[in-house]
Design an enzyme around this catalytic site. Sequence first.
Site, PDB file in Angstrom:
ATOM      1  N   LEU A   1       0.875  -1.168   0.000  1.00  0.00           N
ATOM      2  CA  LEU A   1       0.000   0.000   0.000  1.00  0.00           C
ATOM      3  C   LEU A   1       0.914   1.221   0.000  1.00  0.00           C
ATOM      4  O   LEU A   1       1.837   1.299   0.809  1.00  0.00           O
ATOM      5  CB  LEU A   1      -0.891  -0.024   1.254  1.00  0.00           C
ATOM      6  CG  LEU A   1      -2.006   0.997   1.380  1.00  0.00           C
ATOM      7  CD1 LEU A   1      -3.026   0.862   0.259  1.00  0.00           C
ATOM      8  CD2 LEU A   1      -2.707   0.849   2.732  1.00  0.00           C
ATOM      9  N   ASP A   2       0.685   2.161  -0.915  1.00  0.00           N
ATOM     10  CA  ASP A   2       1.574   3.312  -1.067  1.00  0.00           C
ATOM     11  C   ASP A   2       1.704   4.098   0.234  1.00  0.00           C
ATOM     12  O   ASP A   2       0.786   4.126   1.055  1.00  0.00           O
ATOM     13  CB  ASP A   2       1.040   4.258  -2.152  1.00  0.00           C
ATOM     14  CG  ASP A   2       1.180   3.673  -3.549  1.00  0.00           C
ATOM     15  OD1 ASP A   2       2.094   2.858  -3.769  1.00  0.00           O
ATOM     16  OD2 ASP A   2       0.359   4.026  -4.416  1.00  0.00           O
ATOM     17  N   ALA A   3       2.842   4.776   0.393  1.00  0.00           N
ATOM     18  CA  ALA A   3       3.095   5.557   1.611  1.00  0.00           C
ATOM     19  C   ALA A   3       2.031   6.633   1.814  1.00  0.00           C
ATOM     20  O   ALA A   3       1.649   6.932   2.948  1.00  0.00           O
ATOM     21  CB  ALA A   3       4.484   6.197   1.548  1.00  0.00           C
TER      22      ALA A   3
END
Length: 197
Positions: free
Chosen positions: A39-41
């Site tokens: 999951l992207d930052a």
Amino acid sequence: MLIRFNKPYGVLSQFTPEGRWQGLKDHIDLPGVYVAGRLDADSEGLLLLTDDGPLQARIADPRFKMEKTYLVQVEGVVSQAALNSLARGVTLNDGPTLPARARAVEPPADLWPRQPPIRVRQSIPTSWLELCIREGRNRQVRRMTAAVGLPTLRLIRTAVGPYSLDGLATGTWQTVSDTITHPHPHPHPHPHPHPHP
């Protein structure tokens, strides 16, 4: 072992920090667990971790088509035409997306505040939609909403297959029992206890 973690904004899907982003080790201090499906930052919400290699592969591998559900705050008003386009699939620079499930939703009443808050432009309304996809391309949800004229402001993953974010405060984690429907709390390793609802 399978862990549900409500990943805050600004935390990477890896244990070590990088640049301006935090790593998972600031929140989860368990040896031998690995991220299953990143999951992207700059996205928030459900991140699964496990010490089970085959399970990790099954969750992360797009061939298994495990549906992922996202709550998306966008700039602009969600029209039926935009929802229809998302549902049919939109063409991105790496090809058309698979059909998705998309619907407009009310702003969630019990959502935790994001740190830092999103930037809102006074002259442009924001709205919310729920998007369910079975792919995992790089920044796919953001690119899909942009393709229908609705730039993403905030992105929260609420479910991966049968696993959901229900009852999990931001920055906290919990082990998932074999039955899925009866997760039992795990002592939280972070010095701050779970906030009570």
